[in-house]
Design an enzyme around this catalytic site. Sequence first.
Site, PDB file in Angstrom:
ATOM      1  N   SER A 118       1.068  -1.374  -0.254  1.00 34.07           N
ATOM      2  CA  SER A 118      -0.085   0.117  -0.031  1.00 34.07           C
ATOM      3  C   SER A 118       0.886   1.530   0.005  1.00 34.07           C
ATOM      4  O   SER A 118       1.798   1.377   0.795  1.00 34.07           O
ATOM      5  CB  SER A 118      -0.851  -0.122   1.263  1.00 34.07           C
ATOM      6  OG  SER A 118      -1.725   1.245   1.141  1.00 34.07           O
ATOM      7  N   GLY A 119       0.568   2.238  -0.894  1.00 35.69           N
ATOM      8  CA  GLY A 119       1.255   3.438  -1.045  1.00 35.69           C
ATOM      9  C   GLY A 119       2.512   3.209  -1.943  1.00 35.69           C
ATOM     10  O   GLY A 119       3.345   4.192  -1.863  1.00 35.69           O
ATOM     11  N   THR A 123      -1.857   2.459  -7.793  1.00 40.03           N
ATOM     12  CA  THR A 123      -2.842   3.078  -8.389  1.00 40.03           C
ATOM     13  C   THR A 123      -2.538   3.975  -9.432  1.00 40.03           C
ATOM     14  O   THR A 123      -2.958   4.325 -10.392  1.00 40.03           O
ATOM     15  CB  THR A 123      -3.736   3.596  -7.393  1.00 40.03           C
ATOM     16  OG1 THR A 123      -4.061   2.590  -6.524  1.00 40.03           O
ATOM     17  CG2 THR A 123      -5.241   4.057  -7.989  1.00 40.03           C
ATOM     18  N   ASN A 168      -1.166   5.726   3.196  1.00 43.17           N
ATOM     19  CA  ASN A 168      -1.405   6.234   1.784  1.00 43.17           C
ATOM     20  C   ASN A 168      -2.609   6.947   2.053  1.00 43.17           C
ATOM     21  O   ASN A 168      -3.567   6.684   2.411  1.00 43.17           O
ATOM     22  CB  ASN A 168      -1.579   4.979   0.844  1.00 43.17           C
ATOM     23  CG  ASN A 168      -1.713   5.573  -0.618  1.00 43.17           C
ATOM     24  OD1 ASN A 168      -1.856   6.795  -0.840  1.00 43.17           O
ATOM     25  ND2 ASN A 168      -1.894   4.748  -1.606  1.00 43.17           N
ATOM     26  N   SER A 171      -5.337   5.363  -0.207  1.00 42.14           N
ATOM     27  CA  SER A 171      -5.135   4.065  -0.526  1.00 42.14           C
ATOM     28  C   SER A 171      -6.605   3.090  -1.091  1.00 42.14           C
ATOM     29  O   SER A 171      -7.472   3.353  -0.849  1.00 42.14           O
ATOM     30  CB  SER A 171      -4.849   3.378   0.811  1.00 42.14           C
ATOM     31  OG  SER A 171      -4.588   1.890   0.788  1.00 42.14           O
ATOM     32  N   SER A 172      -6.279   2.378  -2.167  1.00 40.52           N
ATOM     33  CA  SER A 172      -7.323   1.579  -2.664  1.00 40.52           C
ATOM     34  C   SER A 172      -7.476   0.359  -1.828  1.00 40.52           C
ATOM     35  O   SER A 172      -6.618  -0.365  -1.282  1.00 40.52           O
ATOM     36  CB  SER A 172      -6.868   0.939  -4.055  1.00 40.52           C
ATOM     37  OG  SER A 172      -6.205   1.761  -4.884  1.00 40.52           O
ATOM     38  N   GLY A 417      -0.426  -5.607  -2.785  1.00 45.07           N
ATOM     39  CA  GLY A 417       0.796  -6.610  -2.765  1.00 45.07           C
ATOM     40  C   GLY A 417       0.836  -7.313  -1.404  1.00 45.07           C
ATOM     41  O   GLY A 417       0.000  -7.345  -0.409  1.00 45.07           O
ATOM     42  N   GLU A 419       1.389  -8.573   1.808  1.00 48.64           N
ATOM     43  CA  GLU A 419       1.278  -7.769   3.240  1.00 48.64           C
ATOM     44  C   GLU A 419       1.935  -8.640   4.527  1.00 48.64           C
ATOM     45  O   GLU A 419       1.421  -9.599   4.538  1.00 48.64           O
ATOM     46  CB  GLU A 419      -0.036  -7.267   3.651  1.00 48.64           C
ATOM     47  CG  GLU A 419      -0.472  -6.216   2.833  1.00 48.64           C
ATOM     48  CD  GLU A 419      -1.908  -5.596   3.065  1.00 48.64           C
ATOM     49  OE1 GLU A 419      -2.726  -6.248   3.839  1.00 48.64           O
ATOM     50  OE2 GLU A 419      -2.527  -4.692   2.244  1.00 48.64           O
TER      51      GLU A 419
HETATM   52  N1  ADP Z   1       4.798   8.196 -10.144  1.00 49.13           N
HETATM   53  C1  ADP Z   1       4.715   8.993  -8.996  1.00 49.13           C
HETATM   54  N2  ADP Z   1       5.152  10.315  -9.153  1.00 49.13           N
HETATM   55  C2  ADP Z   1       4.714  10.866  -8.007  1.00 49.13           C
HETATM   56  N3  ADP Z   1       3.924  10.595  -7.042  1.00 49.13           N
HETATM   57  C3  ADP Z   1       3.588   9.235  -6.781  1.00 49.13           C
HETATM   58  C4  ADP Z   1       3.867   8.347  -7.992  1.00 49.13           C
HETATM   59  N4  ADP Z   1       3.234   7.314  -7.749  1.00 49.13           N
HETATM   60  C5  ADP Z   1       2.855   7.414  -6.674  1.00 49.13           C
HETATM   61  N5  ADP Z   1       3.028   8.523  -5.909  1.00 49.13           N
HETATM   62  C6  ADP Z   1       2.432   9.258  -4.761  1.00 49.13           C
HETATM   63  O1  ADP Z   1       2.315   8.178  -3.798  1.00 49.13           O
HETATM   64  C7  ADP Z   1       0.711   8.124  -3.322  1.00 49.13           C
HETATM   65  C8  ADP Z   1       0.497   6.592  -3.177  1.00 49.13           C
HETATM   66  O2  ADP Z   1       0.069   6.012  -4.379  1.00 49.13           O
HETATM   67  P1  ADP Z   1      -1.127   5.038  -4.895  1.00 49.13           P
HETATM   68  O3  ADP Z   1      -0.913   4.738  -6.442  1.00 49.13           O
HETATM   69  O4  ADP Z   1      -2.298   5.623  -4.312  1.00 49.13           O
HETATM   70  O5  ADP Z   1      -0.488   3.870  -3.919  1.00 49.13           O
HETATM   71  P2  ADP Z   1      -1.142   2.360  -3.848  1.00 49.13           P
HETATM   72  O6  ADP Z   1      -2.047   2.148  -5.182  1.00 49.13           O
HETATM   73  O7  ADP Z   1       0.067   1.425  -4.187  1.00 49.13           O
HETATM   74  O8  ADP Z   1      -1.235   2.542  -2.660  1.00 49.13           O
HETATM   75  C9  ADP Z   1       0.039   8.896  -4.491  1.00 49.13           C
HETATM   76  O9  ADP Z   1      -0.943   9.499  -3.794  1.00 49.13           O
HETATM   77  C10 ADP Z   1       1.269   9.861  -4.787  1.00 49.13           C
HETATM   78  O10 ADP Z   1       1.309  10.916  -3.829  1.00 49.13           O
HETATM   79 MG    MG Z   2      -4.105   1.866  -4.718  1.00 48.30          MG
END
Ligand code: ADP
Ligand code: MG
Length: 1102
Positions: A118-119, A123, A168, A171-172, A417, A419
């Site tokens: 997560s984070g 996404t 995050n 977070s999804s 992923g 955990e």
């Molecule tokens: N390519 C990127 N460039 C800049 N910031 C990013 C990027 N990928 C992720 N982030 C930062 O990380 C945070 C978490 O990303 P997210 O995709 O929501 O994580 P996950 O889906 O893996 O939990 C986003 O809100 C953003 O602030």
């Molecule tokens: Mg996500």
Amino acid sequence: MALSNGPSRAGDGAMMSLLDNMVGVSDCVLLEPLTEDGFVENLQKRFKANEIYTYIGKVVVSVNPYKPLPLFSQNKISEYRGMNLYELPPHIYAITDDAYRAMRDKNRDQCVIISGESGAGKTEASKIVMQYVAAVCGKGKDVDTVKEQLLQSNPVLEAFGNAKTNRNDNSSRFGKYMDIEFDFKGDPMGGVITNYLLEKSRVVTQAAGERNFHIFYQLLAGAPDVLMKDELDLTRNPADYYYLSQSGTQKIDKINDKEQFAITQKAMQVLGFTDEEILSIYKLLGSILKLGNVKFTSVNTMNGMEGVGFQKENEILDVCEQLECLKEDMIHALTKRTIGQKGEKVTTSLTPAQAAYARDALCKAIYDRMFTWAIKTINNSIREESKDNPKRRKTYRKKKVRDGTGRKVMGVLDIYGFEIFEGNGFEQFIINYCNEKLQQIFIELTLKEEQEEYVVEGIEWTNIDFFNNIAICDLIEKSNLGILSMLDEECLRPGDVSDQTFLNKMNTTKSILGHPHYESRSKCKSDKSIDHESFRLKHYAGNVNYCVTGFIDKNNDLLFRDLSQLMYKCDHLLLKTLFPEGNPKHNSQKRPPTTAFQFKSSIAELMKNLLTKDPNYIRCIKPNDDKAPNDFNEALVRHQVRYLGLMENVRVRRAGYAFRQLYELCLTRYKMLCPKTWPNWKGAAKDGMVQLLTHLGYKKEEYAYGRTKIFIRNPRTLFDLEQRRHLRMHYLATLIQKIYKGWRDRTKYQKMRQSVTLIAAQYKGYKAKSKYQKMRLSCILITSLWRGYLARKEYKRLRYEAKCMWAVGIIKKFFIGWRVRKEYRKLFRSNAAPKIIAFMRRYVISKYLLKLKTQLPTMSPLDRNWPPCSPMHKSTHSKLKDIFRRWRATMYRIQIDEPRREVLGTKVTASDLFKEKKSSYPASVPVQFRGDYVRLRINTKYSKLAVQTNDQKIIFADVVDKVNRNNGKITHTLLVLSSKSFLVMDQKSLLTKYRIPLTEITSITCSPYSDGVFVVHVTKGGEFTKKGDFVFISLNVIEILTRFSRAVQMETNKENVIKIADRFSLDFNGSSIQATICTKNIHEINPAPQCKRKGKRLDIMA
Ligand SMILES: Nc1ncnc2c1ncn2[C@@H]1O[C@H](COP(=O)(O)OP(=O)(O)O)[C@@H](O)[C@H]1O
Ligand SMILES: [Mg+2]
């Protein structure tokens, strides 16, 4: 795996490669030596240089930068578009492009699997994939609508499925798999979203610092007042609701819930949600919040058992209003439980705790089912062909494609992923199971692909040793014997069932207990790291301890039938659809499938789906726990590298040969290393490579020749090639530079030479032209001047001619006029008078003159007569008189001889001097001037004397009286005037007393009276005149003075010597004497003159 497959778009020489300018290594397959430290260090090095993407073969490892980077833009998309994977630095765009083109051109379905904790950026990565696909596929009204809908599905899914967690902010909280469908041209036609395991417990509980799903906060912040008050009856403050207030966090920095609400609502409208549906959703959300605020109290029932009451019943009323059900039904469902079938129903009261549990279960169920329904609705909207639903007709315009033929699919899997927490429960177990399955298909597909390639290329396949996780998958999912079936069995088993009985069961089942990847306290009694409520699985990514508490309950996921029936009974638009099992007619005794069962089958379906597609991987890594940019926590990353199995990834990728490339591309890159292949190889690329590698002398086992590709076993060999290439390129660059410089300078010289010639030619031309122009102008000027001159001359001539002609005309006219006048004048009467007058005048004049001739006086100048005349001739007459007199005098003068002339001249001088000035003058006029009164001229004595003094020419000589200077006595003396001097002599002896040269005479004074006194003034103190002036008295004073005057004038040119005065001063022996002359009685004849001298006075009486 190939570093590059397919023709390069760039030109041969300029072929780019990710090997150029890379930080660390862009592809971990090239790590040498391959160690976990080296791997993490490489990621760190690249992360520090903002290179967040690194390949493992075709897998992208992405490290979350937590800061905006200039990596995502339309320009970047164009840069990556159509390029081969290894031509540019690693990027999600690169693998997306690769997948998209493989799908479009090779007709192979693709999937992009995004994993990470997560984070870690999953996404975001999925959005980047979507962004790229949307940008590269075609345009058009239909296509744009589909794209818009696919993109708009994101905000809705995020609003309902995402929440702020401590890791995050967005977070999804569900797994998502989206299939995007394309037509044969590669344009999107629609999509299908599948969701996995929403974390519905978040609806009712959140850890400190976390939030509920975003949509609750968005609704409270963004819903218009009318909606809030009239329809939903909600307050804006999230703290008013138990489900939103327990974690203490309601706001997220940088996220504006109000704005997000607008975005979500807009997205729902774009996706075809009707206004009623949207309102129903808001009502459900409001009901959940209100149900959360319902508080149960303990009451005693009639049968003495513990029952449930409400703190405030009106809260229930509100909910009933929203859900459109009867209050009694609601109260009943929340506080009672009915067991048994028709007829034999038994109703029991719940305890407050049970009621609260039931309420929470209801809320979770409503939210979970609403979420699934929303995704279904979205699917209906974005699906390429959908089931008929007249309400959403507007979204059914999608093209239909014949099944199978043109339809291609690209799936994007954004799933949680691995955990590994401090305490891991049912959810972690399920999630990690999912990841094991993904790892399994990863290995399966990768190896399969590798093997396939080897077979295709005709290279011998040697078995590779790698960690195969199929045993763990079996341990979890094997039917009848796996952990999941054991859990289901336990849930279904009648009797006393608890989490502990489930653990015991596993610990007593041989197939599990004896499994090498399973550990528990009863298996390893001495291992204190596992407590008695936990078991441990040795996942491919590491060991995880799972606490069994809650397993049974969560797996059952039961909702009391009273509640589902209540929901079905509601008149609310959605609830009947969401709770079909509440339909009384639906009388199945079958239990609803357990969570584990549902998940297992959906995962199985997912796996089946993925296996039919070419996989593309994005593995996300979180660099730190603080969401901080530029912070790389090595331990944290190492942990993720381990459980994402990235080392495993690399090993599998490097199983046989680390590097492979199409012969053509490889030869193009390295052909400069062998004289035979440089600069151009004419034969087949493969033969060229054989020549090249033989020339370089690598060991035979280091490489293998495939059908189309060269395989290189060791990265070291590749680096050596690169090193040699680098050196060689350096040399070639110098060579090219040399040749180029030579060419450039030659060309420059040629150009300059041509330019010089050109300039010279131009200049000369210019010079000649201007000279010619000058000459031409000069010529023109000269000719024009010459012509002008000629013309002027001609003009002048003509003008003169014309004038002459004109003059001739005039003259002729005059002449004719004159002749005519002349001829005719005499004929004019008017001319007669002047003629007569002129004639008369002539006549009168001639008569006058003739008469005068006869009357002329005598020739004597003394004759004063002059005849009279008529007044007519008066003026002429006097003029004639004057002329006559002058003529007569002239005639008279001509007759006079020289001596007489002298005499007359002297008389004239006397007249000039004395006329009307001296009284004695008139008497002198008739007297003749004799000059020599004493006949001295004939005196011989004097003649002798005069020779000595040059006084021969005697002008006057006479005896005069001389006044003595001293006493005034008068004595006679002889005065002689010669042409040179005057002499005072003794009259008898002719003794010269004084001889005074005429030049010494200054003046001579006489009186105006008739006396004969005259004074000769001489120069004072002169040689001859020491004694002073002379005073004489003579009767011939007029003659004497006249002769003195003429003689002095002759000798000295002095005029006006004679002065006339009766008082004057004179000089006697140097003293000045005042003299006065007076006359005696005039009647006395010849009176004797007397002189008296009294001192300075001299009175002369004469
Ligand atoms: N390519 C990127 N460039 C800049 N910031 C990013 C990027 N990928 C992720 N982030 C930062 O990380 C945070 C978490 O990303 P997210 O995709 O929501 O994580 P996950 O889906 O893996 O939990 C986003 O809100 C953003 O602030
Ligand atoms: Mg996500």
